[in-house]
Design a protein around this motif. Sequence first.
Motif, PDB file in Angstrom:
ATOM      1  N   ALA A 166       0.823  -1.206   0.000  1.00  0.00           N
ATOM      2  CA  ALA A 166       0.000   0.000   0.000  1.00  0.00           C
ATOM      3  C   ALA A 166       0.861   1.262   0.000  1.00  0.00           C
ATOM      4  O   ALA A 166       0.551   2.238  -0.685  1.00  0.00           O
ATOM      5  N   PHE A 167       1.950   1.240   0.767  1.00  0.00           N
ATOM      6  CA  PHE A 167       2.831   2.408   0.813  1.00  0.00           C
ATOM      7  C   PHE A 167       3.493   2.656  -0.536  1.00  0.00           C
ATOM      8  O   PHE A 167       3.562   3.782  -1.021  1.00  0.00           O
ATOM      9  N   LEU A 168       3.977   1.572  -1.135  1.00  0.00           N
ATOM     10  CA  LEU A 168       4.653   1.720  -2.410  1.00  0.00           C
ATOM     11  C   LEU A 168       3.687   2.123  -3.516  1.00  0.00           C
ATOM     12  O   LEU A 168       3.982   2.996  -4.329  1.00  0.00           O
ATOM     13  N   VAL A 169       2.521   1.480  -3.535  1.00  0.00           N
ATOM     14  CA  VAL A 169       1.521   1.818  -4.552  1.00  0.00           C
ATOM     15  C   VAL A 169       1.041   3.251  -4.357  1.00  0.00           C
ATOM     16  O   VAL A 169       0.918   4.029  -5.315  1.00  0.00           O
ATOM     17  N   GLY A 170       0.774   3.631  -3.123  1.00  0.00           N
ATOM     18  CA  GLY A 170       0.318   4.988  -2.846  1.00  0.00           C
ATOM     19  C   GLY A 170       1.340   6.032  -3.254  1.00  0.00           C
ATOM     20  O   GLY A 170       1.001   7.054  -3.858  1.00  0.00           O
ATOM     21  N   PHE A 171       2.617   5.777  -2.928  1.00  0.00           N
ATOM     22  CA  PHE A 171       3.677   6.703  -3.290  1.00  0.00           C
ATOM     23  C   PHE A 171       3.820   6.797  -4.809  1.00  0.00           C
ATOM     24  O   PHE A 171       3.913   7.891  -5.379  1.00  0.00           O
ATOM     25  N   LEU A 172       3.804   5.647  -5.478  1.00  0.00           N
ATOM     26  CA  LEU A 172       3.935   5.637  -6.934  1.00  0.00           C
ATOM     27  C   LEU A 172       2.740   6.320  -7.599  1.00  0.00           C
ATOM     28  O   LEU A 172       2.892   7.053  -8.585  1.00  0.00           O
ATOM     29  N   GLN A 173       1.551   6.085  -7.058  1.00  0.00           N
ATOM     30  CA  GLN A 173       0.364   6.775  -7.573  1.00  0.00           C
ATOM     31  C   GLN A 173       0.536   8.286  -7.487  1.00  0.00           C
ATOM     32  O   GLN A 173       0.230   9.025  -8.426  1.00  0.00           O
ATOM     33  N   SER A 174       1.005   8.739  -6.341  1.00  0.00           N
ATOM     34  CA  SER A 174       1.182  10.172  -6.132  1.00  0.00           C
ATOM     35  C   SER A 174       2.205  10.748  -7.110  1.00  0.00           C
ATOM     36  O   SER A 174       2.011  11.837  -7.659  1.00  0.00           O
ATOM     37  N   LEU A 175       3.299  10.001  -7.349  1.00  0.00           N
ATOM     38  CA  LEU A 175       4.293  10.457  -8.316  1.00  0.00           C
ATOM     39  C   LEU A 175       3.668  10.587  -9.702  1.00  0.00           C
ATOM     40  O   LEU A 175       3.868  11.582 -10.401  1.00  0.00           O
ATOM     41  N   GLY A 176       2.911   9.553 -10.097  1.00  0.00           N
ATOM     42  CA  GLY A 176       2.282   9.579 -11.406  1.00  0.00           C
ATOM     43  C   GLY A 176       1.328  10.743 -11.571  1.00  0.00           C
ATOM     44  O   GLY A 176       1.298  11.402 -12.624  1.00  0.00           O
ATOM     45  N   VAL A 204       4.977  -3.048 -10.022  1.00  0.00           N
ATOM     46  CA  VAL A 204       3.955  -2.024  -9.785  1.00  0.00           C
ATOM     47  C   VAL A 204       4.329  -0.735 -10.504  1.00  0.00           C
ATOM     48  O   VAL A 204       3.475  -0.067 -11.103  1.00  0.00           O
ATOM     49  N   GLY A 205       5.611  -0.372 -10.453  1.00  0.00           N
ATOM     50  CA  GLY A 205       6.056   0.808 -11.178  1.00  0.00           C
ATOM     51  C   GLY A 205       5.766   0.695 -12.665  1.00  0.00           C
ATOM     52  O   GLY A 205       5.272   1.649 -13.294  1.00  0.00           O
ATOM     53  N   LYS A 206       6.044  -0.473 -13.215  1.00  0.00           N
ATOM     54  CA  LYS A 206       5.778  -0.693 -14.637  1.00  0.00           C
ATOM     55  C   LYS A 206       4.297  -0.545 -14.947  1.00  0.00           C
ATOM     56  O   LYS A 206       3.922   0.056 -15.959  1.00  0.00           O
ATOM     57  N   GLN A 207       3.458  -1.089 -14.056  1.00  0.00           N
ATOM     58  CA  GLN A 207       2.015  -0.998 -14.250  1.00  0.00           C
ATOM     59  C   GLN A 207       1.542   0.452 -14.242  1.00  0.00           C
ATOM     60  O   GLN A 207       0.612   0.809 -14.965  1.00  0.00           O
ATOM     61  N   LEU A 208       2.193   1.287 -13.433  1.00  0.00           N
ATOM     62  CA  LEU A 208       1.785   2.682 -13.313  1.00  0.00           C
ATOM     63  C   LEU A 208       2.565   3.619 -14.241  1.00  0.00           C
ATOM     64  O   LEU A 208       2.406   4.833 -14.175  1.00  0.00           O
ATOM     65  N   GLY A 209       3.428   3.038 -15.087  1.00  0.00           N
ATOM     66  CA  GLY A 209       4.164   3.857 -16.039  1.00  0.00           C
ATOM     67  C   GLY A 209       5.321   4.622 -15.449  1.00  0.00           C
ATOM     68  O   GLY A 209       5.701   5.688 -15.959  1.00  0.00           O
ATOM     69  N   ILE A 210       5.913   4.096 -14.381  1.00  0.00           N
ATOM     70  CA  ILE A 210       7.044   4.762 -13.724  1.00  0.00           C
ATOM     71  C   ILE A 210       8.275   3.864 -13.811  1.00  0.00           C
ATOM     72  O   ILE A 210       8.227   2.687 -13.443  1.00  0.00           O
ATOM     73  N   ASP A 211       9.369   4.400 -14.301  1.00  0.00           N
ATOM     74  CA  ASP A 211      10.627   3.664 -14.413  1.00  0.00           C
ATOM     75  C   ASP A 211      11.299   3.634 -13.040  1.00  0.00           C
ATOM     76  O   ASP A 211      11.764   4.662 -12.535  1.00  0.00           O
TER      77      ASP A 211
END
Length: 418
Positions: A166-176, A204-211
């Motif tokens: 959840a922390f990683l997904v939430g952080f990556l979502q926010s970056l995106g 997860v990063g790949k799924q959200l389009g983040i390298d």
Amino acid sequence: MGIKTGRIAAAALAAVCVFSVVSCSDDSSSDGGGSSIAPGAAASGAPIKVGLFNPSKGPATQAGVTTGKNAAVEYINKQIGGINDRPIEVVDCGIDNTSPESTISCANQFVQAGVVATIDGYNVESAAAMPILTSAGIPLIGQIPFNTATGAVTENRVYFGPPPAAFLVGFLQSLGQAGKNSLTLVNSDLPQAHQVFDQLLAPVGKQLGIDVKSAYYPPASPNFTALASTIAEGNPAAGGLMTAPNDNTCNKLAQALKSVKYTGTVFLAACTEFVDVLGPQAVGSQTYSPVWLPPAVDAAPEPAKANLKIAEQFIENAGGTGGFYAYGTFATLVDVARALTAKPPAEFTGPAILATLQGLADYQSFLGPKLTCGKATSPNCTTEMLLFEVTADKKQAPVTGGFLTPSPEVLKLVPGAA
């Protein structure tokens, strides 16, 4: 993402583990001697004994766990009447987060000691204890399962905070959402860290389009200038620590990132001390947490604001290290005490305690969100997390104004996360 051991034999320790706080790993006191606290409702019944897997040994210690434990026991036993008028007695067993053998040793000692539950002090090797605890009917209770195998199933465990995903997904979502599509995170060179990156962060990063890229350092001897240079040379939109061994690691990496002129968003996992150390230079940096923390008190709603001030008073009075791990440990123990007092089981046995905690529904936690536990697919009672940004000198606020809910569809890709 991102954590803090002992009895030799039951007969020997029965003679010495008779106080409200039992420390088999150090000589720290539960009343560190800070500010005076007015007496409250003291517990007077027979003690309820729980074990604590405390990362107080080895290269990845979490001193805040001891501080939070000491403060929580003082608050529970002397202010709120214990657990249904029975004091909580903590058997403190020091573990080495790089050694599953030390976790196994503590699990066996807890069985010998006759504890009715155990507290996961952010133990990276907690999965090693589960066969022993489950066989003995002793549940594991925590805030975040730092071990992905522990967090992947529900048997004999409950966690009041969200899963690491959840922390990683939430952080990556926010970056995106902020238009940032690159991230470099460093972490201790431990098997669990590689597992989290390979099986969770990268896909997860790949799924959200983040390298997403990673770098690792030896736990006992990180070269912070080299790490900062590794992050800065790729010029990612965000960079920092995936998990935080301790606040000192965050402080040194943050200072090193400033020294190499890194200009992206600095992410420092679950740290708070750097907010004071860097002062105005920390503005724009981000951290995560399952609970409200002192730098964000102005943004906290009630009752979290009032409870945070209580926690801060007791943690300061306990002495020792504060920070995320102190407040998280404090909140975990207090929520155990409050929940079991509100609905005490007929007998305080392991299975009965587990059933009570897993039965929590719409429960307002002490420093976190409302919890509903006992899900069929996850040991965690929530997926909500706080992503803080430093907004001014020594001040933080959630980037979304409050708790952030990571995408359920993305969390479903991670066993135990949804």
